[in-house]
Motif scaffolding. Structure first.
Motif, PDB file in Angstrom:
ATOM      1  N   GLN A 105      40.499   7.404 -56.440  1.00  0.00           N
ATOM      2  CA  GLN A 105      39.875   7.895 -57.660  1.00  0.00           C
ATOM      3  C   GLN A 105      38.523   8.525 -57.349  1.00  0.00           C
ATOM      4  O   GLN A 105      37.721   7.978 -56.592  1.00  0.00           O
ATOM      5  N   ALA A 106      38.250   9.656 -57.976  1.00  0.00           N
ATOM      6  CA  ALA A 106      37.027  10.412 -57.717  1.00  0.00           C
ATOM      7  C   ALA A 106      35.782   9.601 -58.032  1.00  0.00           C
ATOM      8  O   ALA A 106      35.752   8.814 -58.984  1.00  0.00           O
ATOM      9  N   ALA A 107      34.749   9.788 -57.194  1.00  0.00           N
ATOM     10  CA  ALA A 107      33.411   9.226 -57.406  1.00  0.00           C
ATOM     11  C   ALA A 107      33.407   7.707 -57.381  1.00  0.00           C
ATOM     12  O   ALA A 107      32.549   7.067 -57.997  1.00  0.00           O
ATOM     13  N   THR A 108      34.352   7.099 -56.704  1.00  0.00           N
ATOM     14  CA  THR A 108      34.391   5.647 -56.590  1.00  0.00           C
ATOM     15  C   THR A 108      34.643   5.258 -55.137  1.00  0.00           C
ATOM     16  O   THR A 108      35.031   6.068 -54.300  1.00  0.00           O
ATOM     17  N   MET A 109      34.443   3.963 -54.885  1.00  0.00           N
ATOM     18  CA  MET A 109      34.715   3.425 -53.570  1.00  0.00           C
ATOM     19  C   MET A 109      36.210   3.519 -53.233  1.00  0.00           C
ATOM     20  O   MET A 109      36.592   3.518 -52.067  1.00  0.00           O
ATOM     21  N   TYR A 110      37.045   3.612 -54.258  1.00  0.00           N
ATOM     22  CA  TYR A 110      38.487   3.731 -54.025  1.00  0.00           C
ATOM     23  C   TYR A 110      38.827   5.045 -53.330  1.00  0.00           C
ATOM     24  O   TYR A 110      39.889   5.165 -52.716  1.00  0.00           O
ATOM     25  N   ASP A 111      37.939   6.008 -53.417  1.00  0.00           N
ATOM     26  CA  ASP A 111      38.100   7.250 -52.669  1.00  0.00           C
ATOM     27  C   ASP A 111      37.392   7.180 -51.319  1.00  0.00           C
ATOM     28  O   ASP A 111      37.968   7.522 -50.287  1.00  0.00           O
ATOM     29  N   THR A 112      36.151   6.726 -51.309  1.00  0.00           N
ATOM     30  CA  THR A 112      35.354   6.810 -50.077  1.00  0.00           C
ATOM     31  C   THR A 112      35.883   5.912 -48.964  1.00  0.00           C
ATOM     32  O   THR A 112      35.706   6.223 -47.785  1.00  0.00           O
ATOM     33  N   VAL A 113      36.546   4.791 -49.294  1.00  0.00           N
ATOM     34  CA  VAL A 113      37.050   3.918 -48.227  1.00  0.00           C
ATOM     35  C   VAL A 113      38.151   4.576 -47.413  1.00  0.00           C
ATOM     36  O   VAL A 113      38.421   4.166 -46.284  1.00  0.00           O
ATOM     37  N   ILE A 114      38.767   5.604 -47.956  1.00  0.00           N
ATOM     38  CA  ILE A 114      39.843   6.282 -47.224  1.00  0.00           C
ATOM     39  C   ILE A 114      39.316   6.873 -45.925  1.00  0.00           C
ATOM     40  O   ILE A 114      40.052   6.991 -44.931  1.00  0.00           O
ATOM     41  N   ASP A 115      38.031   7.207 -45.899  1.00  0.00           N
ATOM     42  CA  ASP A 115      37.431   7.750 -44.678  1.00  0.00           C
ATOM     43  C   ASP A 115      37.439   6.746 -43.527  1.00  0.00           C
ATOM     44  O   ASP A 115      37.228   7.133 -42.369  1.00  0.00           O
ATOM     45  N   GLN A 116      37.668   5.463 -43.815  1.00  0.00           N
ATOM     46  CA  GLN A 116      37.743   4.465 -42.765  1.00  0.00           C
ATOM     47  C   GLN A 116      39.080   4.504 -42.015  1.00  0.00           C
ATOM     48  O   GLN A 116      39.228   3.844 -40.987  1.00  0.00           O
ATOM     49  N   ILE A 117      40.036   5.265 -42.521  1.00  0.00           N
ATOM     50  CA  ILE A 117      41.359   5.335 -41.901  1.00  0.00           C
ATOM     51  C   ILE A 117      41.450   6.623 -41.094  1.00  0.00           C
ATOM     52  O   ILE A 117      41.341   7.716 -41.658  1.00  0.00           O
ATOM     53  N   PRO A 118      41.667   6.535 -39.790  1.00  0.00           N
ATOM     54  CA  PRO A 118      41.725   7.753 -38.970  1.00  0.00           C
ATOM     55  C   PRO A 118      43.059   8.485 -39.119  1.00  0.00           C
ATOM     56  O   PRO A 118      44.093   7.883 -39.444  1.00  0.00           O
ATOM     57  N   ASP A 119      43.002   9.795 -38.918  1.00  0.00           N
ATOM     58  CA  ASP A 119      44.208  10.612 -38.763  1.00  0.00           C
ATOM     59  C   ASP A 119      45.107  10.623 -39.992  1.00  0.00           C
ATOM     60  O   ASP A 119      46.338  10.641 -39.896  1.00  0.00           O
ATOM     61  N   VAL A 120      44.490  10.570 -41.188  1.00  0.00           N
ATOM     62  CA  VAL A 120      45.277  10.678 -42.414  1.00  0.00           C
ATOM     63  C   VAL A 120      44.805  11.893 -43.204  1.00  0.00           C
ATOM     64  O   VAL A 120      43.723  12.441 -42.957  1.00  0.00           O
ATOM     65  N   ASN A 121      45.607  12.306 -44.159  1.00  0.00           N
ATOM     66  CA  ASN A 121      45.249  13.377 -45.079  1.00  0.00           C
ATOM     67  C   ASN A 121      44.544  12.750 -46.274  1.00  0.00           C
ATOM     68  O   ASN A 121      45.184  12.196 -47.163  1.00  0.00           O
ATOM     69  N   HIS A 122      43.209  12.813 -46.263  1.00  0.00           N
ATOM     70  CA  HIS A 122      42.408  12.279 -47.371  1.00  0.00           C
ATOM     71  C   HIS A 122      42.443  13.312 -48.489  1.00  0.00           C
ATOM     72  O   HIS A 122      41.743  14.298 -48.464  1.00  0.00           O
ATOM     73  N   MET A 123      43.273  13.061 -49.467  1.00  0.00           N
ATOM     74  CA  MET A 123      43.509  14.039 -50.522  1.00  0.00           C
ATOM     75  C   MET A 123      42.309  14.150 -51.466  1.00  0.00           C
ATOM     76  O   MET A 123      41.511  13.210 -51.606  1.00  0.00           O
ATOM     77  N   THR A 124      42.195  15.298 -52.108  1.00  0.00           N
ATOM     78  CA  THR A 124      41.178  15.470 -53.150  1.00  0.00           C
ATOM     79  C   THR A 124      41.415  14.413 -54.219  1.00  0.00           C
ATOM     80  O   THR A 124      42.526  14.314 -54.760  1.00  0.00           O
ATOM     81  N   PRO A 125      40.415  13.596 -54.529  1.00  0.00           N
ATOM     82  CA  PRO A 125      40.658  12.452 -55.413  1.00  0.00           C
ATOM     83  C   PRO A 125      41.023  12.873 -56.831  1.00  0.00           C
ATOM     84  O   PRO A 125      40.636  13.944 -57.309  1.00  0.00           O
ATOM     85  N   ALA A 126      41.775  12.010 -57.506  1.00  0.00           N
ATOM     86  CA  ALA A 126      42.116  12.204 -58.914  1.00  0.00           C
ATOM     87  C   ALA A 126      40.992  11.642 -59.779  1.00  0.00           C
ATOM     88  O   ALA A 126      40.291  10.711 -59.388  1.00  0.00           O
TER      89      ALA A 126
END
Length: 308
Positions: A196-217
């Protein structure tokens, strides 16, 4: 519940309260599952009408407020933690500064348990979230139970109890997904992950390597819809809300991960004015007496009961 940053020793990004507040959800139903707004403004005049300042508590006295009525500060606008209703029930307490109104929610259930343990009767005082700590310190309220998490800044202004429920961030996928059996971040390589945009539910995805971090909803229902439609492989989600999600979407599964996100745990703490160590000890003993099963059951019941 407001909660702009994660609950760590660093400035917070976005906590549980941001997760709901920023979702912009207003009685939005997805596949039969109801999602609600969080952290709305308090009713007009609630801050000014909260009551006159009093300073009945004394340091280390073991008595909170006047020892009879426990004035509990909250927004009464942040379901499922707290919300306002017009009829009394076994789950509610009166809102002292709003005529004919009552408060319900998870914070309310815990406040009732705390009040009972202290030999007091709980009433809610409806306030803007940003006014709660100041209202605590000027004597308008005796305790805060409002989906509030302790952080270093708040700890300088009030004393916080042990947590009475802890949320965290987990990942959800479809049962037929190639990633359904993943247990490590490495197993998720190549996955398209949405938060989800502008929340930790989006930013934590950066902790996972080699994934497609999609534009948040922008909202939680949109996050869920994207997983349901197959637009993404995995979504990040509230741990406490998973049982209801899986009940509504039986083709979803929670990933049982050995790897965990860092800094994602979001506690719910009560706050009292500083200098009341005996009272804080009593409150912590009361909270410790609430079993994990009872906490989850109260949460589930509030999820079922929250307004549509």
């Amino acid at each position: 519940m407001t909660k702009k940053l994660p609950v760590t020793s660093q400035p917070r990004q976005c906590s549980r309260r941001d997760f709901l507040k920023l979702s912009g959800l207003t009685a939005f139903s997805v596949g039969g599952m109801m999602f609600l707004t969080g952290c709305g403004p308090a009713a007009e005049g609630t801050v000014d009408d909260a009551g006159s300042s009093s300073d009945d508590s004394t340091s280390g006295s073991g008595t909170l407020g006047d020892g009879t009525t426990l004035r509990v500060g909250m927004e009464a606008a942040y379901a499922p933690y707290n919300w306002q209703v017009s009829e009394a029930s076994d789950y509610t307490i009166p809102i002292d500064n709003v005529d004919g109104a009552y408060a319900d929610g998870y914070d309310v259930q815990v406040a009732k348990i705390i009040a009972d343990g202290l030999g007091m009767e709980a009433v809610a005082v409806k306030l803007d979230f940003s006014a709660l700590i100041d209202s605590l310190n000027n004597g308008q309220i005796d305790i805060v139970c409002a989906g509030m998490s302790v952080d270093p800044d708040r700890a300088e202004s009030a004393d916080f109890s042990d947590s009475y429920i802890d949320d965290d961030i987990v990942m959800i996928t479809r049962s037929d997904s190639a990633y359904a059996g993943a247990t490590t971040f490495a197993d998720l390589a190549g996955a398209s992950i949405l938060g989800q945009a502008a929340t930790m539910y989006d930013t934590v995805i950066d902790q996972i390597p080699d994934v497609n971090h999609m534009t948040p909803a922008e909202t939680v229902p949109l996050v869920v819809e994207n997983l349901s439609s197959g637009t993404c492989d995995i979504i990040t989600y509230s741990m406490l809300s998973v049982p209801k999600l899986l009940e509504t979407y039986p083709d979803f599964v929670e990933l049982e991960m050995d790897d965990k996100f860092e800094g994602s745990v979001m506690p719910d703490n009560a706050a009292i004015a500083k200098g009341q160590d005996d009272v804080l000890e009593q409150i912590n003993e009361i909270i410790a007496g609430i079993s994990e099963d009872d906490r989850q059951q109260m949460w589930n019941e509030c999820m079922d009961r929250q307004p549509a």
